[in-house]
Write an enzyme that holds these catalytic residues in place. Structure first.
Site, PDB file in Angstrom:
ATOM      1  CG  ASP A  33      -1.669   1.097   1.560  1.00  0.00           C
ATOM      2  OD1 ASP A  33      -1.838   1.951   0.397  1.00  0.00           O
ATOM      3  OD2 ASP A  33      -2.241   1.529   2.723  1.00  0.00           O
ATOM      4  CG  ASN A  35      -2.687   5.283  -1.936  1.00  0.00           C
ATOM      5  OD1 ASN A  35      -2.681   4.250  -1.178  1.00  0.00           O
ATOM      6  ND2 ASN A  35      -3.972   5.693  -2.665  1.00  0.00           N
ATOM      7  CG  ASP A  37      -5.823   3.501  -0.336  1.00  0.00           C
ATOM      8  OD1 ASP A  37      -4.857   2.667  -0.135  1.00  0.00           O
ATOM      9  OD2 ASP A  37      -6.299   3.947  -1.224  1.00  0.00           O
ATOM     10  CG  ASP A  41      -1.210   1.790  -3.965  1.00  0.00           C
ATOM     11  OD1 ASP A  41      -0.131   1.270  -4.109  1.00  0.00           O
ATOM     12  OD2 ASP A  41      -1.359   2.421  -2.935  1.00  0.00           O
ATOM     13  CG  ASP A 110      -6.471 -12.740 -13.689  1.00  0.00           C
ATOM     14  OD1 ASP A 110      -7.210 -13.541 -14.404  1.00  0.00           O
ATOM     15  OD2 ASP A 110      -6.069 -13.082 -12.678  1.00  0.00           O
ATOM     16  CG  ASP A 217     -11.192 -15.617 -13.774  1.00  0.00           C
ATOM     17  OD1 ASP A 217     -10.670 -16.117 -12.576  1.00  0.00           O
ATOM     18  OD2 ASP A 217     -12.248 -15.772 -13.880  1.00  0.00           O
ATOM     19  CD  GLU A 275      -9.159 -20.213 -12.306  1.00  0.00           C
ATOM     20  OE1 GLU A 275      -9.309 -20.473 -11.116  1.00  0.00           O
ATOM     21  OE2 GLU A 275      -9.964 -19.557 -12.764  1.00  0.00           O
ATOM     22  CG  HIS A 352      -6.391 -15.088  -6.253  1.00  0.00           C
ATOM     23  ND1 HIS A 352      -5.690 -15.602  -7.164  1.00  0.00           N
ATOM     24  CD2 HIS A 352      -7.570 -14.939  -6.427  1.00  0.00           C
ATOM     25  CE1 HIS A 352      -6.543 -15.733  -8.137  1.00  0.00           C
ATOM     26  NE2 HIS A 352      -7.677 -15.395  -7.834  1.00  0.00           N
ATOM     27  CG  ASP A 353      -9.085 -18.095  -6.395  1.00  0.00           C
ATOM     28  OD1 ASP A 353      -9.304 -17.404  -5.655  1.00  0.00           O
ATOM     29  OD2 ASP A 353      -9.004 -18.705  -7.624  1.00  0.00           O
TER      30      ASP A 353
HETATM   31  C1  NOJ Z   1     -11.201 -17.771 -10.319  1.00  0.00           C
HETATM   32  C2  NOJ Z   1     -10.594 -16.750  -9.592  1.00  0.00           C
HETATM   33  O1  NOJ Z   1      -9.150 -17.110  -9.384  1.00  0.00           O
HETATM   34  C3  NOJ Z   1     -11.180 -16.351  -8.401  1.00  0.00           C
HETATM   35  O2  NOJ Z   1     -10.705 -15.614  -7.411  1.00  0.00           O
HETATM   36  C4  NOJ Z   1     -12.660 -15.776  -8.959  1.00  0.00           C
HETATM   37  O3  NOJ Z   1     -13.481 -15.608  -7.665  1.00  0.00           O
HETATM   38  C5  NOJ Z   1     -13.363 -16.854  -9.912  1.00  0.00           C
HETATM   39  N1  NOJ Z   1     -12.477 -17.227 -10.926  1.00  0.00           N
HETATM   40  C6  NOJ Z   1     -14.436 -16.119 -10.749  1.00  0.00           C
HETATM   41  O4  NOJ Z   1     -13.701 -14.903 -11.433  1.00  0.00           O
END
Ligand code: NOJ
Length: 510
Positions: A33, A35, A37, A41, A110, A217, A275, A352-353
Site C-alpha cells: 500500500d 498511498n 489508504d 496499489d 488477468d 480466468d 485456469e 489467491h484462491d
Molecule cells: C477464479 C479466480 O481465481 C477467483 O478468484 C474468482 O473468484 C473466480 N475465478 C471468478 O472470477
C-alpha cells in the site's frame, strides 16, 4: 473476424522463453500500500520491483486491476479499459509496466472473460429490455414454470460456485440470467460472435499497449452444455457447485480457444495460461498441446483437491480430509508423465484462491516451517513446467485464524458461513470457522508482511488495512528473511537462478 486461410497454427515445441520463465503472482489488493489508504496499489508494486528482481523472477501475473465494484476483488470487471481507482490510474499502470520491463520483468494481465460485473455497461443494456441489442451478450432464459405461490422456477438446478442457485430472476424482463459465480457476475454468452469479437479486440488493445500475455480466468466454463441439463449432484444444503459436474469443458471451448489464439495471441510474442478446474491431463493435451494452437499452459486443480473428502457432508473444497502424500505424488506424477513431450504444464502450490502451502502440505510450526517451505519449493521447481510463486510464499507466510467471521473479507467464505451456519444450520459456528481456517481464500489474501513494524509494513502505522495482517508478522516478514542468508527467500532465489541459468537444461527441458 479475420480470414483464417493464411493462418499458420503456432508450434510450441522446443525452447520457448515462457518455458524458462519463473512467474510471481501479485494480488494487488494485498501486496503493498504505497498511498496509505489500507489497500495495495500499482505504485506499491512499482516500489517493490527491485525486490522481485532480487528474487530473480522474470514474469508477474497481476490479478485483475481493471475497474470493478469489487464484489469479487476485481474478478467482476465493469470496464476492461480502465484501472480500478483503489489501485491508481492508467499512468500508474504504464509506469509500472515500463519499470518492470526495465528490470527484465514481463507482465501478464488477468483476462476475466467468462463473466463481467453486473455494473458493466453491456449488462446494464442487456437487462434493460428483451429487445436491447446487448440482450444476447449474456445468458437469459425463461423460467421453467411457476410454483404454487407464483414464484418463477429456474431453468435448471445448477448451483453457483459460491453456493445457492446459479440463476437470478430479473423481475423487470421476466427472465433468469446465469451467474456461475456471484449474482453480480453474470456469465457472458460466448455463442454470440459479437461478444467474442469485442473480447478479442479488448485483448489486442492490451497487447498493443505492451503487456506480455494473459492468465485466463475460469476459461474452461465459457461453453455451456447443450440443452442446459440438470446437474445430478446439486445439493443446496451441502453447498455444492455445478462446475465440475456439468459445466466444465463444454463442446465449444477448444474451437473458441483456437479462434481466440488466432485472433489475438498468435500475433504477438506473449505467454498464456488458462485456469481450468475439473480438467484431466488428457484434456490438457488439447488445451496446451504443442500443436493444437490453443494456450501455452493451463493451471489444473487435481492436486488442489487432494485434501477434499469426496464423501464428506459438504460440497467441493469445504469437506476436508487429511491428504495422503502418496496420492499427492501420484497426481503430480500423472501430470508430469502424460504431458511430457505433448504439452507444457504449469507448477504451483499457491494462489489467491488457495490456502498457504506451508500450512497445508507442510508444517507451519516454529520448528519445521522453514524446512518444510524449502522442501516444498524444491519439489515444485524440479518438476517440468513453468513455476509460479504466490506473493509471500517466498517468506513462508502461513494461514490465518481470525476469531470472527466479521474479520473475513472473501464473499466465498462469508456466503459459506451464512449458508451453512445461519441459513441451513448444518454447522456450528466452530465447525464453519474450522472449515474456513483450512480452506478459506483469505488465508492467501492477508497483506504481505514486509517488516516487523505496524501492519507488517504493508500500510503505514495508524492506517487500518482492508483485511487484517496475520499476527505472526513480527516473526515472519521480508526484512527478516533478507537478513538471514539461510532463509526461505534465498532458497527460492537459488532455485530460480538454477532454473533460469546453470541448470536450465536439466530443470526446464530434461
Ligand atoms: C477464479 C479466480 O481465481 C477467483 O478468484 C474468482 O473468484 C473466480 N475465478 C471468478 O472470477
Amino acid at each position: 473476424m479475420s480470414n483464417s486461410e493464411a493462418y499458420e497454427v503456432p508450434s510450441y515445441e522446443g525452447r520457448q522463453w515462457w518455458k524458462e520463465a519463473v512467474v510471481y503472482q501479485v494480488y494487488p489488493r494485498s501486496f503493498n500500500d504505497a498511498n496509505g489508504d489500507g489497500i495495495g496499489d500499482l505504485k506499491g508494486i512499482t516500489e517493490k520491483l527491485p525486490y522481485l528482481a532480487k528474487l530473480g523472477i522474470n514474469v508477474i501475473w497481476l490479478s485483475p486491476v481493471f475497474d470493478s465494484p469489487n464484489v469479487d476483488n476485481g474478478y467482476d470487471i465493469s470496464d476492461y479499459f480502465a484501472i480500478m481507482s483503489d489501485f491508481g490510474t492508467m499512468e500508474d499502470f504504464d509506469e509500472m509496466l515500463e519499470t518492470a520491463h526495465e528490470h527484465g520483468i514481463k507482465i501478464l494481465m488477468d483476462l476475466v472473460a467468462n463473466h463481467t460485473s453486473d455494473e458493466h455497461p453491456w449488462f446494464k443494456e442487456s437487462r434493460s429490455s428483451k429487445d436491447n441489442p446487448y440482450r444476447d451478450y449474456y445468458i437469459w432464459k425463461d423460467p421453467k414454470g411457476f410454483d404454487e405461490d407464483g414464484n418463477p422456477i429456474p431453468p435448471n438446478n445448477w448451483a453457483s460456485e459460491f453456493g445457492g442457485p446459479a440463476w437470478e430472476w430479473d423481475e423487470a424482463t421476466g427472465q433468469f440470467y446465469l451467474h456461475i459465480f456471484f449474482k453480480e457476475q453474470p456469465d457472458l454468452n460466448w455463442e454470440n460472435e459479437k461478444v467474442r469479437e469485442d473480447l478479442y479486440s479488448m485483448v489486442r488493445w492490451w497487447l498493443d499497449k505492451g503487456v506480455d500475455g494473459f492468465r485466463l480466468d475460469a476459461i474452461n466454463i465459457i461453453s455451456k452444455p447443450e440443452g442446459y441439463p440438470d446437474d445430478p449432484s446439486t445439493d443446496f444444503e451441502k453447498h455444492t457447485s455445478s462446475i465440475p459436474f456439468v459445466i466444465a469443458n463444454g463442446t465449444m471451448v477448444h474451437p473458441w480457444m483456437k479462434e481466440l489464439t488466432r485472433e489475438t495471441f498468435s500475433r504477438y510474442d506473449v505467454m498464456t495460461v488458462g485456469e481450468t478446474s475439473a480438467t484431466s491431463p488428457e484434456d490438457a493435451k488439447l488445451w496446451a498441446g504443442y500443436h493444437t494452437g490453443e494456450l501455452n499452459m493451463i493451471f489444473h486443480f487435481d492436486h488442489m483437491g487432494v485434501d477434499n473428502d469426496p464423501n464428506g457432508n459438504l460440497g467441493g473444497k469445504w469437506s476436508y480430509a487429511p491428504y495422503k502424500l502418496t496420492e499427492l505424488k501420484r497426481i503430480l506424477n500423472d501430470w508430469q508423465t502424460t504431458l511430457a513431450g505433448n504439452a507444457w504444464g504449469s507448477l504451483y502450490w499457491n494462489n489467491h484462491d488457495q490456502p498457504r502451502v506451508v500450512s497445508r502440505f507442510g508444517n507451519d510450526s516454529d520448528e519445521f516451517r522453514t524446512l518444510s517451505a524449502k522442501q516444498l519449493a524444491t519439489t515444485l521447481h524440479f518438476m517440468q513446467g513453468t513455476p509460479y510463486i504466490y506473493q509471500g510464499e517466498e517468506l513462508g507466510m502461513t494461514n490465518v485464524k481470525f476469531d470472527s467471521i466479521e474479520d473475513y473479507r472473501d464473499g466465498d467464505s462469508i456466503r459459506f458461513y451464512e449458508d451453512m451456519h445461519i441459513d441451513h444450520k448444518r454447522l456450528s459456528h466452530e465447525e464453519a470457522m474450522q472449515a474456513i481456517y483450512i480452506k478459506g481464500r483469505d488465508n492467501a489474501r492477508t497483506p504481505v508482511q514486509w517488516d516487523a513494524s505496524a501492519n507488517g509494513g504493508f500500510s503505514p502505522e495508524g492506517v487500518t488495512p482492508w483485511i487484517a495482517v496475520n499476527p505472526n508478522y513480527p516473526a515472519i516478514n521480508a526484512e527478516a528473511v533478507l537478513a538471514d542468508e539461510d532463509s526461505i527467500f534465498y532458497h527460492y532465489q537459488q532455485l530460480v537462478a538454477l532454473r533460469r541459468g546453470k541448470l536450465k537444461d536439466l530443470m526446464v527441458y530434461a
